[in-house]
Design a protein around this motif. Structure first.
Motif, PDB file in Angstrom:
ATOM      1  N   ARG A 116      29.344  43.788  39.611  1.00  0.00           N
ATOM      2  CA  ARG A 116      29.409  44.510  40.866  1.00  0.00           C
ATOM      3  C   ARG A 116      29.953  43.615  41.983  1.00  0.00           C
ATOM      4  NH1 ARG A 116      24.841  47.385  41.310  1.00  0.00           N
ATOM      5  NH2 ARG A 116      25.473  47.873  43.382  1.00  0.00           N
ATOM      6  N   GLY A 117      30.743  42.603  41.582  1.00  0.00           N
ATOM      7  CA  GLY A 117      31.307  41.667  42.561  1.00  0.00           C
ATOM      8  C   GLY A 117      32.212  42.378  43.554  1.00  0.00           C
ATOM      9  N   ARG A 118      32.216  41.894  44.788  1.00  0.00           N
ATOM     10  CA  ARG A 118      33.039  42.487  45.849  1.00  0.00           C
ATOM     11  C   ARG A 118      34.453  41.911  45.829  1.00  0.00           C
ATOM     12  NH1 ARG A 118      29.589  44.651  50.224  1.00  0.00           N
ATOM     13  NH2 ARG A 118      27.472  44.580  49.420  1.00  0.00           N
ATOM     14  N   TYR A 119      34.550  40.605  45.768  1.00  0.00           N
ATOM     15  CA  TYR A 119      35.854  39.943  45.741  1.00  0.00           C
ATOM     16  C   TYR A 119      35.666  38.504  45.278  1.00  0.00           C
ATOM     17  CZ  TYR A 119      34.329  38.157  50.303  1.00  0.00           C
ATOM     18  OH  TYR A 119      33.626  37.575  51.323  1.00  0.00           O
ATOM     19  N   TYR A 120      36.770  37.878  44.953  1.00  0.00           N
ATOM     20  CA  TYR A 120      36.725  36.467  44.556  1.00  0.00           C
ATOM     21  C   TYR A 120      38.010  35.805  45.005  1.00  0.00           C
ATOM     22  CZ  TYR A 120      39.500  38.356  40.706  1.00  0.00           C
ATOM     23  OH  TYR A 120      40.454  39.012  39.980  1.00  0.00           O
ATOM     24  N   LEU A 126      42.474  35.849  48.190  1.00  0.00           N
ATOM     25  CA  LEU A 126      41.338  36.676  47.821  1.00  0.00           C
ATOM     26  C   LEU A 126      41.790  37.912  47.051  1.00  0.00           C
ATOM     27  CD1 LEU A 126      39.323  36.552  51.188  1.00  0.00           C
ATOM     28  CD2 LEU A 126      38.819  35.300  49.086  1.00  0.00           C
ATOM     29  N   LYS A 127      40.980  38.343  46.095  1.00  0.00           N
ATOM     30  CA  LYS A 127      41.270  39.530  45.285  1.00  0.00           C
ATOM     31  C   LYS A 127      40.051  40.444  45.270  1.00  0.00           C
ATOM     32  CE  LYS A 127      45.158  37.699  43.662  1.00  0.00           C
ATOM     33  NZ  LYS A 127      45.378  37.163  42.316  1.00  0.00           N
ATOM     34  N   LEU A 128      40.309  41.745  45.292  1.00  0.00           N
ATOM     35  CA  LEU A 128      39.227  42.716  45.130  1.00  0.00           C
ATOM     36  C   LEU A 128      38.639  42.561  43.723  1.00  0.00           C
ATOM     37  CD1 LEU A 128      40.866  45.893  46.690  1.00  0.00           C
ATOM     38  CD2 LEU A 128      38.877  44.683  47.597  1.00  0.00           C
ATOM     39  N   GLY A 131      33.623  45.427  41.513  1.00  0.00           N
ATOM     40  CA  GLY A 131      32.690  46.261  42.276  1.00  0.00           C
ATOM     41  C   GLY A 131      33.392  47.257  43.183  1.00  0.00           C
ATOM     42  N   ALA A 132      34.510  46.825  43.766  1.00  0.00           N
ATOM     43  CA  ALA A 132      35.256  47.699  44.686  1.00  0.00           C
ATOM     44  C   ALA A 132      35.827  48.902  43.932  1.00  0.00           C
ATOM     45  CB  ALA A 132      36.369  46.913  45.372  1.00  0.00           C
TER      46      ALA A 132
END
Lengths: 207, 207
Positions: A116-120, A126-128, A131-132
């Protein structure tokens, strides 16, 4: 790690890696000198496979190409659920619409998300994260995804089941106060936070 | 329509169209014989432009190519917000990451969405609508989008402001119980549902 292994305690490595197979992940750690084998690793993809088998689910996959081999033994014909991972370049307009159409076409849509990660952050910015895109499909189909991977309770339960150990007899060791410590504690395990990796002294878990 | 115009009552056409300019939309209706001009149309894009100007916002656009001309007069240099519409083929992995990076880079992220639709049908099948991608960005950046377009209160207020009429002196006529009737009523207007178009007898609005 060597002392734990020598003591005879049962051991699992729990990772949220979903852009590569366990084989690749393990090779990297072996290269660093760690005594680790694929059979000792609990990762979101095999945890999802366990769920798919238990519930006779046939997934439509929206995942990274390098992760697909983890699903080799799973029947994917005539899909009755969608499994979404960090698909990166595979998150195209066409692929998202296709996954959506599979979901919305089901009488009872089942969406399994490998995190459920938002971004990394990558070298080029940065990349979506998964989770998004999970949220996009949840909204479009009015469903709630079942999230596999830390800190999901189900993920720690998978690891415990693989070892055949009840939660109260297990301890989780990790550097992430939410994903490692929090997730394990909510599952009934004890947890130990190491002061390395992403540990920061200001982070504490409020019960 | 001709009788309303002949009576001298002020009139606006309110549409949620975001895949084309008002010019194109008006031409289509004129071709059907309707007495309508671009200046009489309230659509999400010009409503967004009004907000952008009022709040000195410079948008990064993630919209359909055919909609871009609606933003011709808006300063888009050094963006301090993101405007998202039904971008269709423009919803690429690269474009979504770019919009995300603009948003997450802002001290106080502002996301304006030209609608909150879940999906729609085209000849080649169902497609994810702007609402799904809005949710993805909302989740990744932990923001709440400001939605322009019916049934948003702000959208009806735009139309009223353009006419210079207070809500209690206006009536909304439409076929959609939620987007037309519900939205107008929440804005303090009266509303009249016509039994044409998407009207179905089972639909009623519970107050």
């Amino acid at each position: 790690l060597n002392r734990i292994k020598a003591s005879g305690l049962k051991l699992r490595f729990c990772t949220n890696e979903t852009q590569a197979t366990r084989e690749k992940f393990v090779k990297k750690l072996q290269g660093m000198g760690f005594d680790i084998s694929v059979a000792e690793v609990t990762a979101p993809a095999p945890a999802a496979c366990r769920i798919l088998k238990e519930r006779s689910l046939r997934p439509h996959l929206l995942v990274h190409n390098d992760l697909v081999p983890e699903f080799d033994e799973i029947d994917k014909a005539n899909p009755n659920c969608v499994v979404i991972g960090d698909a990166a370049e595979n998150f195209t307009y066409a692929n998202l619409n296709e996954a959506f159409r599979v979901l919305i076409g089901l009488e009872k849509p089942v969406l399994i998300s490998l995190g459920r990660g938002r971004y990394y952050k990558e070298t080029d910015g940065l990349k979506l994260d998964v989770g998004a895109y999970m949220k996009a499909l949840e909204y479009a189909c009015d469903v709630q995804a079942e999230v596999v991977g830390k800190p999901a309770k189900m993920f720690f339960e998978s690891a415990l089941a693989e070892m055949g150990v009840p939660p109260e007899q297990a301890i989780m060791i990790g550097d992430d106060i939410v994903n490692d410590v929090g997730g394990a504690q909510r599952c009934g395990m004890r947890a130990l936070q190491v002061r390395t990796g992403k540990y920061r002294s200001v982070q504490t878990l409020h019960p």
